[in-house]
Scaffold this motif. Structure first.
Motif, PDB file in Angstrom:
ATOM      1  N   CYS A  89     -13.268  29.738 -26.974  1.00 44.10           N
ATOM      2  CA  CYS A  89     -12.344  30.832 -26.629  1.00 44.10           C
ATOM      3  C   CYS A  89     -11.638  31.425 -27.848  1.00 44.10           C
ATOM      4  CB  CYS A  89     -11.333  30.356 -25.591  1.00 44.10           C
ATOM      5  SG  CYS A  89      -9.976  29.355 -26.251  1.00 44.10           S
ATOM      6  N   CYS A  92      -7.173  28.748 -27.752  1.00 43.33           N
ATOM      7  CA  CYS A  92      -6.463  27.539 -27.296  1.00 43.33           C
ATOM      8  C   CYS A  92      -5.977  26.718 -28.498  1.00 43.33           C
ATOM      9  CB  CYS A  92      -7.371  26.707 -26.407  1.00 43.33           C
ATOM     10  SG  CYS A  92      -8.770  25.985 -27.283  1.00 43.33           S
ATOM     11  N   CYS A  95      -8.848  25.400 -30.731  1.00 45.79           N
ATOM     12  CA  CYS A  95      -9.501  26.525 -31.426  1.00 45.79           C
ATOM     13  C   CYS A  95      -8.641  27.058 -32.569  1.00 45.79           C
ATOM     14  CB  CYS A  95      -9.799  27.662 -30.454  1.00 45.79           C
ATOM     15  SG  CYS A  95     -11.330  27.438 -29.529  1.00 45.79           S
TER      16      CYS A  95
HETATM   17 ZN   LIG Z   1     -10.606  27.359 -27.319  1.00 44.85          ZN
END
Ligand SMILES: [Zn+2]
Ligand SMILES: [Zn+2]
Length: 341
Positions: A89, A92, A95
């Protein structure tokens, strides 16, 4: 183009689908090889907890670039590539903290999103990595499992001059052991119960022990000396090897958990506490692990051929799963040949 679709556990059909159109930041590749691994087998048996059907499998690949999008400068038709199968993504906590391999909504091609088991595949150019000419299509498809091994080693840190014990001689365990050596470990020992896998380990230049036939503790002392190993990699994912790791870990040393546990582990936490052990998990890889894996393969530091036990043509995809099921420990890496070249 033809695509292999797993409609339900145990069933694969071939369907004709349109070749996807290449977007500006994308590349189109012609698939060359796809490796089949333990996670794929769980999907085939309907036992993968995070996969629904129908699904197109295929996440360990080598391919040739045939078309590039208008904004792509890093690739051109004819390039040999492998593709990272993670879809993340970017927003988050993991990430945004350099751990996108642990993205909260991670999707892996072949499991939660469309895999690469089709004649052509279109992907973001950013997911592709160029393979040097001296890496064959077969070996190119093994960069993915090798990246798993590189990541596992890095989760411990610098293995230069260290003593390394690997529990489990499957493809990943073997590659972890070979990678440890390639990255400078002083002594590497692999423990495995299958005689076949021990033979393969020896062919790949590794020192081995069968803990069913010989005492693992004695072998560890004989091989590493009385201080044992600096780090133990658990590459099986069962209680027995997890507890071997805890039992034989030197006080204050590290255990890296690489094996995928199907069941909840039942382990001796008292020893982890009392011996001040550091337990570290390792999940998949990041782009730097792929780059290192390619570098090790290019330098000829990894012996892949002994691990490749079978080749299966694309049109007989299902046979790959059957071979793994029937031949058990004697099937290590089964490779789907997508294109004979
Ligand atoms: Zn993520
Ligand atoms: Zn895999």
């Amino acid at each position: 183009m033809i695509q292999a679709l797993m409609t339900k556990p145990g069933e694969i059909i071939y369907q004709e689908v349109d070749v996807p159109v290449v977007g500006p930041e994308q590349i189109k590749v012609k698939m060359k090889r796809i490796g089949v691994c333990g996670s794929d087998i769980h999907v085939y048996h309907g036992k993968h907890p995070f996969t629904t059907y129908p699904v197109v499998q295929g996440h360990e690949v080598s391919a040739e670039v045939v078309e590039v999008g208008d904004s792509v400068n890093d690739f051109k038709p004819g390039d040999k590539v492998t593709i990272q199968p993670q879809v993340v993504c970017g927003k988050c906590y993991p990430c945004t903290h350099g751990m996108y391999n642990d993205c909260e909504v991670l999707k892996v091609m072949g499991f939660q999103t469309t895999g690469m088991a089709s004649e052509y595949f279109v992907t973001e150019a950013a997911k592709a990595l160029k393979l040097p000419d001296n890496i064959s299509w077969d070996h190119g498809s093994m960069i993915e499992p090798l990246a798993v091994a590189v990541h596992a080693i890095r989760r411990y840190g610098d293995v230069q001059g260290k003593s390394v014990l690997v529990l489990g001689g499957g493809t990943i365990g073997n590659l972890v052991a070979q990678t440890a050596k390639a990255m400078g470990a002083n002594k590497v020992l692999i423990s495995e119960v299958s005689e076949y896998r021990l033979e393969v380990a020896e062919k790949t230049g590794l020192e081995t022990i069968n803990p069913v036939k010989k005492d693992l503790g004695e072998k560890i002392r004989a091989f590493f000396g009385s201080d044992g190993a600096d780090v133990i990699f658990e590459c099986v994912g069962i209680n027995e090897t997890m507890n071997q790791a805890i039992k034989y870990a030197r006080k204050g040393s590290h255990i890296v958990v690489v094996g995928v546990f199907g069941d909840m582990a039942n382990m001796d936490a008292a020893l982890i506490q009392d011996h001040e052990l550091t337990l570290v998990g390792s999940a998949m890889y990041r782009v730097e692990d792929y780059k290192k894996a390619i570098e090790l393969a290019e330098a000829g530091l990894i012996e892949f051929d002994s691990l490749i036990t079978n080749h299966v043509p694309f049109k007989e995809y299902q046979r790959a799963y059957q071979i793994i099921e029937e031949q058990k420990d004697k099937a290590m890496k089964v490779i789907i040949v997508m294109d004979e070249d």
